[in-house]
Enzyme design. Structure first.
Site, PDB file in Angstrom:
ATOM      1  N   ASP A  86      63.825  20.232   5.979  1.00 19.57           N
ATOM      2  CA  ASP A  86      65.108  19.580   5.728  1.00 19.57           C
ATOM      3  C   ASP A  86      65.672  20.231   4.483  1.00 19.57           C
ATOM      4  O   ASP A  86      64.966  20.387   3.481  1.00 19.57           O
ATOM      5  CB  ASP A  86      64.989  18.068   5.555  1.00 19.57           C
ATOM      6  CG  ASP A  86      66.344  17.407   5.773  1.00 19.57           C
ATOM      7  OD1 ASP A  86      66.828  17.392   6.915  1.00 19.57           O
ATOM      8  OD2 ASP A  86      66.945  16.928   4.778  1.00 19.57           O
ATOM      9  N   PHE A 114      73.601  31.993   7.711  1.00 21.37           N
ATOM     10  CA  PHE A 114      74.125  30.860   8.484  1.00 21.37           C
ATOM     11  C   PHE A 114      74.625  29.798   7.510  1.00 21.37           C
ATOM     12  O   PHE A 114      74.446  29.937   6.288  1.00 21.37           O
ATOM     13  CB  PHE A 114      73.041  30.293   9.408  1.00 21.37           C
ATOM     14  CG  PHE A 114      71.864  29.678   8.683  1.00 21.37           C
ATOM     15  CD1 PHE A 114      70.856  30.474   8.164  1.00 21.37           C
ATOM     16  CD2 PHE A 114      71.765  28.294   8.509  1.00 21.37           C
ATOM     17  CE1 PHE A 114      69.772  29.914   7.487  1.00 21.37           C
ATOM     18  CE2 PHE A 114      70.685  27.723   7.842  1.00 21.37           C
ATOM     19  CZ  PHE A 114      69.685  28.539   7.325  1.00 21.37           C
ATOM     20  N   TYR A 124      75.943  27.599   4.857  1.00 22.03           N
ATOM     21  CA  TYR A 124      76.668  27.803   3.611  1.00 22.03           C
ATOM     22  C   TYR A 124      76.439  29.173   2.983  1.00 22.03           C
ATOM     23  O   TYR A 124      76.951  29.448   1.892  1.00 22.03           O
ATOM     24  CB  TYR A 124      76.293  26.700   2.600  1.00 22.03           C
ATOM     25  CG  TYR A 124      76.684  25.310   3.066  1.00 22.03           C
ATOM     26  CD1 TYR A 124      78.014  24.884   3.009  1.00 22.03           C
ATOM     27  CD2 TYR A 124      75.746  24.426   3.588  1.00 22.03           C
ATOM     28  CE1 TYR A 124      78.392  23.615   3.445  1.00 22.03           C
ATOM     29  CE2 TYR A 124      76.102  23.155   4.025  1.00 22.03           C
ATOM     30  CZ  TYR A 124      77.423  22.764   3.950  1.00 22.03           C
ATOM     31  OH  TYR A 124      77.796  21.513   4.392  1.00 22.03           O
TER      32      TYR A 124
END
Ligand code: ITT
Length: 198
Positions: free
Chosen positions: A73, A156, A158
């Site tokens: 995450d 990818f 940001y």
């Protein structure tokens, strides 16, 4: 043959990075296994990584697959936005936005913010569960700044906005190997793997 590690992620960018990062540690990325979607509603990155890890762990058990798995995450905290998008990075501005739209929203929100105050941190929390059910964790962070506009075609999410500290190129202007030298994800993996050998 190197050990296969399954990854609880549907994000193609993350999966591609993990394939290379795991190989550098002598592991191999296992095939994508669909698992029931989890509501990522924990209070922090580690909590959300744990939710994804447990969901994939359950699915692997159900299929009779005994193997190590990782869940990632991650997100971007922008100081001038009080830490946003943070744990809401994947859906900031609304799930319906495309990534170019989401990046444009951030740039618009930072339009009046001078360079010195455009500081930000990429965060990554990794949770691992091995075939014996032992849990592992690793955290990684990378400080940097938000560029004045999108730059670069690689990476990818940001990446086209993020200038890691001491760099004049965004992550999207770097090769995957160059990004891996400073990335939050590489650091989190390093930290997790260190705990596996204790
Ligand atoms: P999974 O949960 O299936 O892994 P996700 O995209 O929803 O996919 P997260 O919940 O961890 O993943 O959301 C993190 C978001 O932050 C992700 O969508 C990326 O766009 C962004 N992000 C995380 N790490 C990044 C990186 O290294 N470069 C650019 N953007 C990143």
């Amino acid at each position: 043959m190197s050990e296969k590690i399954f990854l609880a992620s549907t994000n193609a960018g993350k999966r591609a990075e993990f394939a290379a990062l795991l190989a550098a540690h002598g592991f191999e990325l296992g095939p994508a296994i669909a698992y029931p979607e989890v509501a990522e509603n924990a209070a922090d990155y580690l909590g959300n990584a744990a939710l994804k890890a447990e969901a994939l762990h359950e699915e692997l058990r159900r299929r009779g697959i005994a193997a190590m798995l990782f869940a990632d995450d991650s997100g971007l905290g922008i100081d001038a936005l009080a830490g946003a998008p943070g744990i809401r990075s994947a859906r900031y501005g609304g799930r319906e936005l495309s990534w170019p739209q989401r990046r444009a929203l951030i740039l618009a929100e930072l339009a009046e913010v001078p360079d010195a105050s455009r500081t930000a941190t990429f965060h990554c929390a990794l949770v691992g569960i091995d075939d014996a059910g032992k849990r592992y964790r690793g955290l990684g962070e990378t400080r940097g700044r938000i560029a004045r506009g999108e730059r670069g075609e690689g990476g990818f999410g940001y990446d086209p906005l993020f200038l890691p500290e001491g760099e004049s190129r965004t992550y999207a202007e770097m090769s995957a190997a160059e990004k891996a030298r400073t990335s939050h994800r590489a650091r989190a993996l390093q930290a997790l793997v260190a705990t596996m050998h204790r």
